[in-house]
Design a protein around this motif. Structure first.
Motif, short mmCIF file in Angstrom:
data_model
loop_
_atom_site.label_atom_id
_atom_site.label_comp_id
_atom_site.label_asym_id
_atom_site.label_seq_id
_atom_site.Cartn_x
_atom_site.Cartn_y
_atom_site.Cartn_z
N LEU A 48 4.89 -9.80 11.50
CA LEU A 48 6.18 -9.85 11.90
C LEU A 48 7.02 -10.87 11.40
O LEU A 48 8.41 -10.91 11.60
CB LEU A 48 6.10 -10.05 13.65
N GLU A 74 10.22 -10.48 9.71
CA GLU A 74 11.19 -9.57 10.54
C GLU A 74 11.28 -8.35 9.64
O GLU A 74 12.46 -7.88 9.13
CB GLU A 74 12.56 -10.38 10.59
N LYS A 107 11.58 -4.14 8.67
CA LYS A 107 12.46 -3.05 9.22
C LYS A 107 11.31 -2.32 10.13
O LYS A 107 11.90 -1.48 10.84
CB LYS A 107 13.08 -2.28 8.05
N VAL A 122 7.15 -1.76 11.08
CA VAL A 122 5.71 -2.36 11.38
C VAL A 122 4.76 -0.97 11.09
O VAL A 122 4.96 -0.16 12.07
CB VAL A 122 5.20 -3.41 12.59
N ILE A 180 7.17 -6.61 21.67
CA ILE A 180 7.92 -6.60 20.36
C ILE A 180 8.89 -5.43 20.31
O ILE A 180 9.93 -5.49 19.66
CB ILE A 180 6.89 -7.09 19.31
N ASN A 181 8.31 -4.26 20.73
CA ASN A 181 9.10 -3.24 20.50
C ASN A 181 10.28 -3.22 21.37
O ASN A 181 11.49 -2.87 20.92
CB ASN A 181 8.25 -1.85 20.88
N GLN A 188 12.01 -4.14 17.71
CA GLN A 188 11.15 -3.67 16.47
C GLN A 188 10.60 -2.39 16.58
O GLN A 188 10.00 -1.98 17.22
CB GLN A 188 9.95 -4.99 16.48
N THR A 189 10.77 -2.06 15.24
CA THR A 189 10.46 -0.45 15.01
C THR A 189 9.00 -0.59 14.56
O THR A 189 8.57 -1.36 13.57
CB THR A 189 11.17 0.37 13.89
#
Lengths: 255, 671
Positions: free
Chosen positions: A160, A163, A165, A167, A191-192, A196-197
């Motif tokens: 992470l 950062e 685009k 994971v 985190i999603n 976060q994708t």
């Protein structure tokens, strides 16, 4: 907006002698939207890992294309591939892939060091992420001094910190006990929710039941998919389980 | 049946771990070959026929001990890292039901195989290498050497005993590790980094003391005869100091670098420094080994080269004229040597040699005790004085000086010119008891016909040019009074340079000797003796040929060993690091970053051994200079040039080897 477009992906392996051809992926297409949490399920040998390797740009497809945030992976030059991967993707592996020579702190900072960031920035980011993931106390330790669950948190922190685009997680719970698994999955959800994708490959129903959407792969093809909608994790679990039973008994589904 | 099982398991273990065992076995073979060659050389009968054969034998014997210490440390460490890599495997065996005693049996068998392989190939390699080097060096030198090639049974036996003992110790150490460990620890073993030695500062202090003492001994040695023995004590101390300081120092250095965050968190430094800290002890031992071998190579090659290049120089300073005739003059009051000179002239004529130039002069030479304010030969002078404190004084007249040099200097009665072979006077006055002269000039060099023997004298000697024959006579009378029956005579010296063949000169020399021996001289007179440059040079080459051989032989041997050492270090580390580099490349490390990181690692520490070797070399200078003086080389400037030259060439080689091995390393770690 789709952050990842996978278009009619093919992968054919040719055995070394005799030229027997094995089709690992055939005509795989799907879209991943910005902020989505998607799980890809399938049995061993279904082509999950091949797909993940292609998405990670570690392997090249025989046909079709992968477009990450508007950029076609096949047009990225070999020399820039490492940088591309580093800047755009975060990885979480089943066996953690932490480096024994580095303290946990250094393991987390590795991608930033490779990106040639300055130390003050590195320190700030490592501290922020480690507080967030609850591993701040452990940073001075080495990988062989902490538990599997803690290692995987460190691996997540490493994924992470740039950062990314997207994971990519390859069986992230595969080597964890059940309580570590729960805590890791909750972490992924957290985190999603922050945007976060995540794309996770797994054959654990429990892991997949946390995702927003589950894709099923069988014999190299996308066979089925389930959206969470308003279902709880429990209900999701049931649906996935049913689907898997259906697939393994050889039934045909239309959704 | 079960025995057979363990034997087979051991064999398959080695095969399976070939990647890490192969370099280890190679190391064993090289070390064994290395020791065998040293040992067999030190036992070679040919040594006895060499000049100073006893000293060389003693030196080689001590050299064997150095190689032995080296072998123990090196093999022990390489093995312990190898075992560490295999701990996981042992843990698995353990969990699958093998008891510790079974595991020990397997490792015992493995060690045994390695020992057999190592000794077998070690001897083969050693004997072949011995022969090849021998032929090669003979070719280079282009002359016969009295050292023959031979296979030494005694050396073989002593090598076998030593290495079986080392392998047994290695096995005991492995057994100890297995005995004290828990299976779960073993399973994790391969991943755990090395801990910093607890008493790192004690290492540092001991290392500094040891190194300091070694340096001190080397720098303060005065007596050339004692130099060889002291040299070896110093060598051992410096080796120990190097190991300790490299261990303590490299760890401190690396930790400091890691603590400097802005430096550490840079792509090129990050990976190298953490990797080296991870295996800090192995790293330190590897570096010390390379440093010690480099120093050995440099000392050996540079001193030998100096001797070799200097040999012509040596001959001409030892024999300034083609033929030199010496006889005693003063005591017999004789000034006429025409009958002896006739013998010499006749011999020249008989062999078709024509005289180019000749010189006749007188010189008075005696030893005097060096005091603070000058020299003394008084009877009651400190009889407890060391032999060291005696220096040789050699007086000639200004006339003779001017004739020899072709200069036209003038002096007053109370003035002298001085030329010293080793230690300069560094004074304005030359004082010998009641005699006192003003030193007009300290001459840098002065080769005169009688000075040859003086130049080769290992004691400090001074040529003093006085104004007149009267002064020379006064000095003569004075020393006669003091020394009584031990007094010296004034020498008569006659030097001739000729044109002609070497062969003819040799024949003429034989004739002169015979002629002088058969010459009837009055009762109280001595005949005198004659020296020939050609004959002297021949003896000289006979004597030094063996030395050159040994020096070059060992120099090359150490160079080969050093190259292999660097190769070993890079290859093993490459295999250790491979996994990590693959992970890093997955996370996004580019090939360029991999290369940059390898180079940074090299620049951080890998030139440390070379630099340290250079420092060792500087401190070795005084003692090596003394040893070379025993061997007649007093041209220290030549030695300095040779050392600088050798260091430069060696550095190039070092850089080349690193370039090559860094490439190998890169080949291993890249995906």
């Amino acid at each position: 907006m789709a952050i990842l477009e996978v278009k009619s992906l093919n992968k054919i392996y040719t055995t070394r002698f005799g030229g027997n051809q094995v089709e690992a992926l055939s005509n795989v297409s799907f879209l991943v939207e910005q902020g989505e949490y998607i799980a890809i399920m399938g049995e061993s040998g279904s082509g999950k890992t091949t797909l993940l390797n292609i998405l990670a740009a570690l392997d090249t497809p025989t046909g079709g294309e992968v477009i990450l945030d508007g950029e076609n992976l096949s047009t990225v030059k070999e020399k820039q591939m490492s940088a591309f991967r580093r800047d755009n993707l975060g990885f979480v592996f089943q066996d953690f892939n932490l480096l024994d020579t580095f303290s946990l702190y250094d393991n987390i900072s590795l991608p930033l060091v490779l990106m040639k960031k300055e130390y003050p920035e590195i320190r700030e980011k490592v501290e922020t992420i480690s507080y967030k993931l609850g591993i701040h106390e452990l940073l001075r330790k080495f990988p062989y001094e902490v538990s599997g669950g803690q290692k995987q948190r460190v691996a997540v922190a490493r994924a992470l910190i740039t950062e990314p685009k997207l994971v990519l997680a390859d069986e992230p719970t595969g080597a964890l006990d059940s309580s570590s698994t729960d805590s890791l999955l909750n972490l992924f959800n957290k985190i999603n929710e922050e945007g976060q994708t995540i794309l996770m490959v797994t054959h654990s129903i429990k892991a997949a039941s946390h995702a927003g959407r589950v894709l099923f792969i069988k014999d190299g093809e996308v066979f089925h998919q389930i959206y969470r909608g308003n279902n709880s994790n429990q209900e999701m679990y049931q649906k996935i389980s049913d689907t898997l039973t259906f697939i393994s008994t050889g039934g045909e589904l239309d959704d | 049946m079960t025995n057979f099982f363990y034997a087979r398991l051991a064999a398959s273990n080695i095969k399976k771990n070939g990647q890490i065992y192969f370099p280890y076995i190679i190391t064993c073979i090289i070390t064994i070959a290395f020791y065998y060659i040293m040992k067999s050389l030190s036992l070679n009968d040919g040594l006895d026929s060499l000049y100073g054969g006893g000293t060389i034998r003693q030196t080689l014997g001590l050299g064997c001990n150095v190689v032995m210490i080296f072998a123990v440390i090196f093999l022990f460490y390489t093995n312990s890292f190898l075992m560490k890599r295999r701990e996981k495997e042992f843990g698995l065996f353990h969990i699958l039901g093998m008891e510790k005693k079974h595991l020990m049996r397997v490792t015992g068998m493995e060690t045994f195989y390695i020992a057999i392989l190592g000794l077998g190939f070690g001897f083969l390699f050693g004997i072949v290498l011995d022969k090849v080097m021998f032929l090669l060096i003979l070719r280079v030198l282009g002359r016969e050497v009295s050292l023959g090639f031979y296979i030494s049974r005694e050396a073989i036996i002593s090598t076998i005993i030593l290495f079986l003992a080392i392998f047994f110790l290695i096995f005991l150490n492995t057994a100890r590790r297995l005995g004290f460990s828990k299976p779960i620890e073993l399973l994790r073993g391969g991943n755990v980094g090395e801990k910093e030695p607890k008493a790192n500062w004690i290492f540092a202090i001991l290392g500094a003391l040891s190194l300091g003492t070694g340096y001190y001994l080397a720098v303060t040695v005065q007596n050339p005869v004692a130099a060889i023995a002291i040299f070896f004590v110093a060598v051992i101390l410096v080796i120990i100091g190097t190991y300790l300081l490299f261990t303590a120092g490299s760890i401190v250095l690396l930790k400091l670098l890691r603590a400097n965050k802005r430096y550490y968190y840079k792509t090129r430094h990050f990976i190298g420094i953490s990797g080296m800290l991870y295996r800090m002890k192995q790293n330190a031992v590897g570096l010390s080994n390379i440093c010690i071998l480099s120093t050995m190579v440099l000392v050996m090659i540079s001193s030998t080269t100096a001797l070799m290049i200097g040999s012509d120089d040596l001959v001409s300073s030892r024999y300034p004229y083609d033929f030199i005739f010496y006889s005693k003059e003063k005591v017999y009051g004789q000034t006429d040597f025409s009958d002896r000179e006739a013998v010499i002239t006749q011999a020249l004529e008989n062999n078709g040699l024509t005289e180019k130039e000749s010189i006749r002069l007188r010189t008075l030479e005696f030893s005097a005790l060096k005091k603070k304010n000058g020299f003394t030969i008084l009877k009651d002078a400190d009889i407890e004085a060391f032999i060291n404190d005696f220096e040789v004084l050699d007086f000639i007249t200004l006339d003779d000086y001017n004739r020899t040099t072709g200069e036209n200097r003038t002096l007053n009665d109370d003035e002298v010119l001085v030329c010293s072979n080793r230690v300069k006077m560094k004074s304005d006055l030359f004082v010998l008891d009641d005699f006192q002269f003003k030193i007009v000039e300290e001459l840098k060099s002065f080769e005169y016909v009688g000075g040859g023997a003086l130049a080769s004298n290992i004691a400090s000697s001074h040529i003093v040019v006085v104004k007149s024959e009267e002064i020379l006579n006064e000095l003569y009378e004075y020393q006669k009074e003091q020394f009584k029956e031990m007094a010296q005579e004034i020498d008569y010296i006659y030097g001739i340079n000729v044109d002609g063949e070497e062969e003819a000169a040799l024949n003429a020399y034989m004739e002169m000797r015979n002629g002088l021996n058969n010459l009837e001289v009055p009762e109280n007179e001595v005949t005198g003796r004659v020296e020939s440059k050609v004959e002297g040079a021949q003896g000289f080459y006979d004597i030094y040929g063996g030395l050159f051989f040994i020096g070059i032989f060992l120099g090359l041997l150490f160079t080969v060993a050093m190259i292999l050492l660097i190769y070993y270090k890079q290859i093993t580390e490459g295999y250790y690091d491979r996994e990590r580099y693959v992970i890093m490349q997955n996370v996004g490390m580019s090939q360029k970053d991999v290369k940059a990181s390898i180079h940074s690692q090299i620049l951080t520490v890998f030139f440390l051994p070379l630099i340290t070797a250079g420092i060792h070399l500087i401190f070795a200078y005084p003692v090596v200079e003394k040893i070379l003086a025993v061997l007649n080389l007093s041209n220290t400037r030549l030695y300095v040039y040779c050392t600088i030259g050798c260091f430069a060439v060696f550095s190039l080689l070092y850089v080349a080897v690193y370039g090559w091995t860094a490439k190998l390393y890169y080949g291993i770690v890249k995906k």
